[in-house]
Write an enzyme that holds these catalytic residues in place. Structure first.
Site, short mmCIF file in Angstrom:
data_model
loop_
_atom_site.label_atom_id
_atom_site.label_comp_id
_atom_site.label_asym_id
_atom_site.label_seq_id
_atom_site.Cartn_x
_atom_site.Cartn_y
_atom_site.Cartn_z
N HIS A 85 -57.04 -7.21 -21.18
CA HIS A 85 -58.35 -7.06 -20.55
C HIS A 85 -59.06 -8.40 -20.38
CE1 HIS A 85 -60.06 -6.76 -24.77
NE2 HIS A 85 -61.04 -7.42 -24.19
N ASP A 131 -52.71 -3.29 -24.28
CA ASP A 131 -53.69 -4.36 -24.07
C ASP A 131 -53.11 -5.69 -24.55
OD1 ASP A 131 -56.02 -5.65 -23.41
OD2 ASP A 131 -57.14 -5.00 -25.18
N GLN A 220 -68.03 -9.47 -29.29
CA GLN A 220 -67.93 -10.09 -27.97
C GLN A 220 -67.45 -11.53 -28.05
OE1 GLN A 220 -70.58 -8.37 -28.87
NE2 GLN A 220 -71.29 -7.05 -27.22
N GLY A 221 -66.46 -11.85 -27.22
CA GLY A 221 -65.96 -13.20 -27.18
C GLY A 221 -64.73 -13.42 -28.02
N ASP A 222 -64.43 -12.47 -28.91
CA ASP A 222 -63.25 -12.60 -29.77
C ASP A 222 -62.01 -11.95 -29.17
OD1 ASP A 222 -64.53 -13.95 -31.87
OD2 ASP A 222 -65.31 -12.08 -32.68
N SER A 223 -62.17 -11.21 -28.11
CA SER A 223 -61.03 -10.49 -27.52
C SER A 223 -59.82 -11.38 -27.35
CB SER A 223 -61.40 -9.93 -26.15
OG SER A 223 -62.21 -8.80 -26.27
#
Length: 268
Positions: A85, A131, A220-223
């Site tokens: 993603h 993913d 958020q931002g760690d994906s």
């Protein structure tokens, strides 16, 4: 930072060019804008500063202007594993990989371009699994890589195993971290994760980590960033409900389910 919808550790649904205009979601920003109905958010909550020397395989993904939107793991000198993603729908020219840099405002380490993006062909949305993506870099990097979880090694995924979460995502302050952060949380059982997420959790493609009371999580931002057990890459930050909420552990791509796919990309 109050999150009232499910999180994808990054922004979904649009191109990287749009990220600088609209940043929301889990995992701070994915390579795409957030799409309605997709659970998205990502950050290390309850973490502390980490040394890049201890985790040299940890990298982050950035736009050509330097905006960090996801994480990744160096699995070969010229290959980075990350979340699908983060990069779905993006062109290779939209993504840079930053390695060997602990401080996002620093100039140390290396910034390299991407020549190819492989996204698992069955990926549709984070809650349907698959993913996972692999980036091919335009040049080899001189940093230590991390081993992939063997597909047959279920012991690495035993409930209670201590897992290290790594990333530069959103923290308790509501802003992304300037520095690499680490946090440790136990892997949960499949039953615990299923109780939290119902049919959205697939034990064949996902693993969860977190405490029942919450408090430690990616955001958020760690994906796409690494989840590590005993020095082995067992997961990639994927999605979850809110960040560090009680009763909702973080959900990670189960790397062992995709070791053969990732290895095929390494060998390509």
């Amino acid at each position: 930072m109050a999150i009232t919808r499910p999180r994808l550790r990054t922004l979904l649904g649009a191109s990287l060019a749009a990220v600088s205009l609209s940043v929301t979601g889990f995992g701070v920003a994915s390579a795409a804008d957030e799409t309605a109905g997709d659970p998205v958010e990502t950050r290390v909550i309850g973490g502390e500063r980490a040394s890049i020397d201890d985790y040299p395989f940890t990298v982050y993904l950035a736009t050509p202007t330097g905006f960090q939107f996801c994480g990744g793991a160096l699995v070969a000198p010229d290959k980075v594993a990350t979340a699908a993603h983060c990069v779905e729908g993006s062109s290779a020219s939209d993504v840079d990989v930053v390695a060997g840099r602990e401080d996002k405002q620093g100039t140390d380490g290396d910034v390299v371009g991407v020549t190819d993006i492989w996204v698992h062909p069955d990926y549709v949305t984070v809650t349907s699994g698959e993913d996972v993506a692999v980036l091919t870099l335009e040049t080899d990097l001189p940093y230590e890589t991390i081993d992939l979880a063997p597909s047959a090694d279920d012991a690495l995924y035993t409930e209670g195993n201590e897992a290290t979460i790594l990333g530069w995502g959103t923290t308790e302050t509501g802003s992304t971290s300037r520095y690499l952060l680490e946090a440790v949380a136990p892997l949960t059982s499949d039953a615990t994760c299923s109780d939290a997420y119902g049919n959205s959790f697939g034990s064949d493609s996902m693993i969860c980590a977190g405490y029942p009371e919450g408090g430690i999580d990616a955001c958020q931002g760690d994906s796409g960033g690494p989840l590590v057990v005993d020095g082995v890459l067992v997961g990639l930050t994927s999605w979850g409900q809110g960040c560090a909420e009680a009763g909702y552990p973080g959900v990670y791509t189960r790397v062992g389910a995709y070791t053969a796919d990732i290895q095929a990309q390494i060998n390509s």
